[in-house]
Design a protein around this motif. Structure first.
Motif, PDB file in Angstrom:
ATOM      1  N   PHE A 160      -1.678 -19.215   7.711  1.00 53.49           N
ATOM      2  CA  PHE A 160      -2.950 -19.040   8.416  1.00 53.49           C
ATOM      3  C   PHE A 160      -3.881 -20.224   8.155  1.00 53.49           C
ATOM      4  CE2 PHE A 160      -7.404 -17.757   8.221  1.00 53.49           C
ATOM      5  CZ  PHE A 160      -7.607 -17.220   9.477  1.00 53.49           C
ATOM      6  N   SER A 161      -3.999 -20.625   6.898  1.00 57.56           N
ATOM      7  CA  SER A 161      -4.943 -21.688   6.524  1.00 57.56           C
ATOM      8  C   SER A 161      -4.593 -23.016   7.174  1.00 57.56           C
ATOM      9  CB  SER A 161      -4.967 -21.858   5.002  1.00 57.56           C
ATOM     10  OG  SER A 161      -5.439 -20.699   4.358  1.00 57.56           O
ATOM     11  N   LEU A 162      -3.310 -23.387   7.144  1.00 51.96           N
ATOM     12  CA  LEU A 162      -2.921 -24.676   7.694  1.00 51.96           C
ATOM     13  C   LEU A 162      -2.962 -24.682   9.218  1.00 51.96           C
ATOM     14  CD1 LEU A 162      -0.079 -25.713   5.229  1.00 51.96           C
ATOM     15  CD2 LEU A 162      -2.507 -26.302   5.157  1.00 51.96           C
ATOM     16  N   ARG A 163      -2.665 -23.548   9.836  1.00 49.68           N
ATOM     17  CA  ARG A 163      -2.838 -23.461  11.288  1.00 49.68           C
ATOM     18  C   ARG A 163      -4.312 -23.538  11.648  1.00 49.68           C
ATOM     19  NH1 ARG A 163       1.484 -18.583  12.719  1.00 49.68           N
ATOM     20  NH2 ARG A 163       3.391 -19.863  12.562  1.00 49.68           N
ATOM     21  N   ARG A 164      -5.132 -22.939  10.859  1.00 50.70           N
ATOM     22  CA  ARG A 164      -6.594 -23.002  11.060  1.00 50.70           C
ATOM     23  C   ARG A 164      -7.080 -24.435  10.906  1.00 50.70           C
ATOM     24  NH1 ARG A 164     -11.396 -21.994   7.678  1.00 50.70           N
ATOM     25  NH2 ARG A 164     -12.853 -20.560   8.725  1.00 50.70           N
ATOM     26  N   ALA A 214      -2.078 -33.049  13.367  1.00 50.94           N
ATOM     27  CA  ALA A 214      -1.372 -33.198  14.646  1.00 50.94           C
ATOM     28  C   ALA A 214       0.102 -33.506  14.418  1.00 50.94           C
ATOM     29  CB  ALA A 214      -2.022 -34.304  15.476  1.00 50.94           C
ATOM     30  N   ILE A 215       0.434 -33.992  13.260  1.00 51.44           N
ATOM     31  CA  ILE A 215       1.808 -34.307  12.890  1.00 51.44           C
ATOM     32  C   ILE A 215       2.667 -33.050  12.744  1.00 51.44           C
ATOM     33  CG2 ILE A 215       1.261 -34.261  10.424  1.00 51.44           C
ATOM     34  CD1 ILE A 215       3.246 -36.463   9.971  1.00 51.44           C
ATOM     35  N   VAL A 216       2.029 -31.892  12.528  1.00 46.10           N
ATOM     36  CA  VAL A 216       2.763 -30.661  12.221  1.00 46.10           C
ATOM     37  C   VAL A 216       3.325 -30.027  13.493  1.00 46.10           C
ATOM     38  CG1 VAL A 216       2.583 -28.331  11.280  1.00 46.10           C
ATOM     39  CG2 VAL A 216       1.421 -30.239  10.135  1.00 46.10           C
ATOM     40  N   ASP A 217       4.613 -29.691  13.456  1.00 44.49           N
ATOM     41  CA  ASP A 217       5.263 -29.002  14.566  1.00 44.49           C
ATOM     42  C   ASP A 217       5.259 -27.494  14.343  1.00 44.49           C
ATOM     43  OD1 ASP A 217       6.740 -28.517  16.880  1.00 44.49           O
ATOM     44  OD2 ASP A 217       8.657 -28.750  15.836  1.00 44.49           O
ATOM     45  N   LYS A 218       5.721 -27.053  13.162  1.00 49.64           N
ATOM     46  CA  LYS A 218       5.790 -25.626  12.865  1.00 49.64           C
ATOM     47  C   LYS A 218       5.398 -25.354  11.425  1.00 49.64           C
ATOM     48  CE  LYS A 218      10.115 -25.046  13.974  1.00 49.64           C
ATOM     49  NZ  LYS A 218      11.447 -24.409  14.204  1.00 49.64           N
ATOM     50  N   ILE A 219       4.750 -24.206  11.192  1.00 52.42           N
ATOM     51  CA  ILE A 219       4.451 -23.719   9.853  1.00 52.42           C
ATOM     52  C   ILE A 219       4.973 -22.291   9.793  1.00 52.42           C
ATOM     53  CG2 ILE A 219       2.690 -23.377   8.077  1.00 52.42           C
ATOM     54  CD1 ILE A 219       0.838 -25.165   9.768  1.00 52.42           C
ATOM     55  N   LEU A 228       2.243 -35.020   1.507  1.00 52.80           N
ATOM     56  CA  LEU A 228       1.607 -34.208   0.464  1.00 52.80           C
ATOM     57  C   LEU A 228       0.088 -34.365   0.461  1.00 52.80           C
ATOM     58  CD1 LEU A 228       3.888 -34.456  -2.704  1.00 52.80           C
ATOM     59  CD2 LEU A 228       3.543 -32.497  -1.199  1.00 52.80           C
ATOM     60  N   GLY A 229      -0.387 -35.549   0.821  1.00 51.22           N
ATOM     61  CA  GLY A 229      -1.834 -35.756   0.841  1.00 51.22           C
ATOM     62  C   GLY A 229      -2.547 -34.847   1.808  1.00 51.22           C
ATOM     63  N   ARG A 230      -1.870 -34.473   2.885  1.00 51.16           N
ATOM     64  CA  ARG A 230      -2.492 -33.622   3.904  1.00 51.16           C
ATOM     65  C   ARG A 230      -2.653 -32.184   3.420  1.00 51.16           C
ATOM     66  NH1 ARG A 230      -2.076 -36.767   8.800  1.00 51.16           N
ATOM     67  NH2 ARG A 230      -0.468 -38.365   8.572  1.00 51.16           N
ATOM     68  N   VAL A 231      -1.845 -31.767   2.458  1.00 50.25           N
ATOM     69  CA  VAL A 231      -1.923 -30.388   1.959  1.00 50.25           C
ATOM     70  C   VAL A 231      -2.437 -30.348   0.524  1.00 50.25           C
ATOM     71  CG1 VAL A 231      -0.185 -29.484   3.524  1.00 50.25           C
ATOM     72  CG2 VAL A 231       0.554 -30.442   1.335  1.00 50.25           C
ATOM     73  N   GLY A 263      -8.817 -30.369   4.912  1.00 49.21           N
ATOM     74  CA  GLY A 263      -8.040 -29.321   5.561  1.00 49.21           C
ATOM     75  C   GLY A 263      -6.935 -28.731   4.716  1.00 49.21           C
ATOM     76  N   GLY A 264      -6.605 -29.343   3.594  1.00 48.66           N
ATOM     77  CA  GLY A 264      -5.546 -28.814   2.738  1.00 48.66           C
ATOM     78  C   GLY A 264      -5.938 -27.609   1.924  1.00 48.66           C
ATOM     79  N   ASN A 265      -7.215 -27.280   1.866  1.00 47.36           N
ATOM     80  CA  ASN A 265      -7.667 -26.130   1.085  1.00 47.36           C
ATOM     81  C   ASN A 265      -7.202 -24.819   1.718  1.00 47.36           C
ATOM     82  OD1 ASN A 265      -9.323 -27.161  -1.187  1.00 47.36           O
ATOM     83  ND2 ASN A 265     -10.475 -28.149   0.458  1.00 47.36           N
ATOM     84  N   ILE A 266      -6.783 -23.876   0.881  1.00 46.99           N
ATOM     85  CA  ILE A 266      -6.217 -22.607   1.338  1.00 46.99           C
ATOM     86  C   ILE A 266      -7.274 -21.500   1.243  1.00 46.99           C
ATOM     87  CG2 ILE A 266      -4.395 -20.906   0.986  1.00 46.99           C
ATOM     88  CD1 ILE A 266      -3.483 -23.713   1.990  1.00 46.99           C
TER      89      ILE A 266
END
Length: 524
Positions: A121-125, A139-144, A164-167, A172-175
């Protein structure tokens, strides 16, 4: 005076949160409370996917965690370590990342255990432009996908060795808690729910934000009872509060004179990375800045060396490209714009403005911004450019800067130290103000879109560097912006405060307050 967290409009969800917070606080009252002022009139939001202002980022950093984290005191991507994910695997082509979550991590306010569904949910958000200010970074992400309750698989559209830096525990990496975000809706930014060492307690508008210890924190019970963020925007008032021991920590003036004067008084002054890169963005949608010769004239009128001398040798590094100093992919081959008053006047005349022009700019009254813009204003006046400045509080400046009302936007920021992050946010036309994926392209620059986007998906490191170089050359030639300098972070700290780590850097621009931080005095 309005206490937002106590407002009846938040209903039962907030009541439950405050009940839990109050219990923790009562158990922790023998511990000290750390008092801080980040120098802003108020927090804008505590939603980690919307927090872009300096005064917001510090608060958010104590409330939330990422899948991985920068160790406290570090801003070096090479030091990333496990956080909410205890381990991970990556496919040989760097496209599929699988994260194994820690078990037993609890959200604040009774929202239960962190599960894979919360991460998904967090990363899609974070990737949704309607809900996140950092969507372009995902934008690099295809599926979570959640493979089970404690396993998350992320599939990328193209390889990214630095994913890893993106998460990480940054932007935006915060959950966040899926249940809390869905239940609280638009109020989540005022009633945040994370897993960090401190939980939200109270927000009194333009006065204070109080965080309380999260004694269930997975790394251990904090040594502090809580953190009190006092809103003291005036430099003189903040200095007085610090001198009289009302504050344990305070943001300092990022000026050489202030650092030297304060250090001589025996105060501990922390100067650390990353530098916030200061840039003058030229809004190409506002006439006559749609004319290249006018933009070239403005670049020739700015004496960056004088501005850097004003800021000072210990706190400022002159920029050599539109990408900040030290970022992977930064390229200085074009050199800085040449200061030349005669050329600036000649270019204005060639553009059809021999008698000069008038431009408008909304300027923050923050100590790190207004004085610099006053120097810029004086420099431009020498070539016949009248800069009319509307000086406002920082929150208003942030809002108006995103309404295309300024011909020149003076903006400072620090981002993950990689050229893609910077070019994507500030120079890709998809990030232009008013675009669906708007981020911080105040110039409406579009000239380097092809190079920026090709670099983003280029698996060969050398070819990627070449594309980033091409983008920077194109932006330089089109004069979308004038890079000024990187301004390091400056904070004053009482000798009573022990961070619990060695401070070298902090991407959230405030010394991290962790479960190990303490202050040697009784609780307030």
């Amino acid at each position: 005076m309005k206490t937002l967290a106590l407002s009846a409009r938040l209903g039962a969800a907030t009541a439950l949160l405050l009940c839990a917070v109050s219990t923790v606080f009562a158990q922790a009252d023998a511990r000290p409370v750390l008092t801080i002022s980040s120098g802003f009139a108020d927090v804008t939001t505590m939603d980690p996917h919307r927090a872009t202002a300096i005064g917001d980022k510090g608060v958010v950093s104590s409330l939330f965690d990422g899948l991985v984290r920068f160790p406290p005191g570090s801003a070096d991507p090479k030091t990333l370590q496990p956080d909410l994910a205890e381990k991970w695997e990556v496919s040989s082509d760097n496209r599929v990342w699988t994260f194994r979550l820690r078990k037993g991590v609890q959200f604040h306010g009774g929202y239960g255990e962190l599960k894979a569904a919360d991460v998904v949910f967090s990363l899609r958000r974070a990737a949704d432009p309607k809900r996140s200010s950092f969507a372009a970074n995902f934008a690099i992400v295809d599926k979570i996908e959640a493979l089970d309750e404690y396993t998350v698989r992320i599939t990328l559209r193209y390889p990214d060795a630095a994913f890893l830096g993106r998460v990480s525990n940054y932007h935006g990496g915060n959950i966040v808690s899926k249940a809390a975000a869905e239940k609280l809706g638009d109020q989540f930014g005022q009633t945040p729910i994370g897993t960090g060492p401190f939980a939200f307690g109270e927000h009194v508008t333009q006065q204070v934000v109080k965080l309380v210890a999260n004694d269930a924190y997975f790394r251990g019970k904090p040594k502090l009872a809580g953190i009190s963020y006092r809103m003291i925007p005036a430099d003189s008032a903040r200095d007085l509060a610090f001198a009289s021991n009302e504050l344990d920590m305070a943001i300092g003036k990022r000026e050489q004179r202030w650092v030297e004067r304060t250090s001589k008084r025996g105060v501990k002054v922390d100067v650390f990375e990353p530098a916030e890169f200061r840039t003058l963005f030229l809004n190409r949608t506002i006439k006559p800045l749609d004319n290249l010769k006018v933009r070239q004239a403005i670049a020739a009128a700015i004496n960056v060396d004088d501005i850097v001398r004003y800021a000072g040798k210990d706190v400022a590094d002159k920029g050599c490209s539109v990408v900040p100093n030290g970022y992977l992919g930064g390229d200085c081959s074009t050199g800085a714009y040449v200061y030349d008053i005669a050329r600036a006047k000649s270019l204005l005349a060639e553009a059809g403005y021999p008698n000069g022009i008038t431009l408008k700019s909304v300027v923050s009254n923050a100590a790190a911004q207004q004085p610099i813009m006053e120097i810029v204003q004086a420099q431009l006046a020498k070539v016949g450019v009248k800069l009319e400045m509307e000086v406002v509080d920082h929150a208003t400046y942030q809002a108006k800067s995103r309404q295309d009302v300024s011909a020149i936007v003076f903006y400072g920021a620090a981002r993950f130290p990689n050229a893609d992050y910077w070019l994507t946010e500030f120079y890709d036309s998809a990030a232009a103000i008013g675009a669906p994926g708007a981020m911080s392209n105040f110039a409406h620059c579009a000239v380097a879109d092809d190079a920026i986007r090709k670099a983003r998906i280029e698996p060969d490191a050398q070819k990627q560097l070449a594309l980033w170089k091409r983008a920077q050359v194109q932006i330089h030639e089109d004069v979308c912006a004038i890079p000024l300098f990187g301004l390091k972070q400056v904070w004053a700290r009482s000798d009573r405060v022990d961070y619990g780590y060695e401070l070298k850097g902090a991407l959230n621009l405030q010394p991290p307050i962790t479960e190990r931080t303490t202050v040697t005095r009784s609780a307030r």
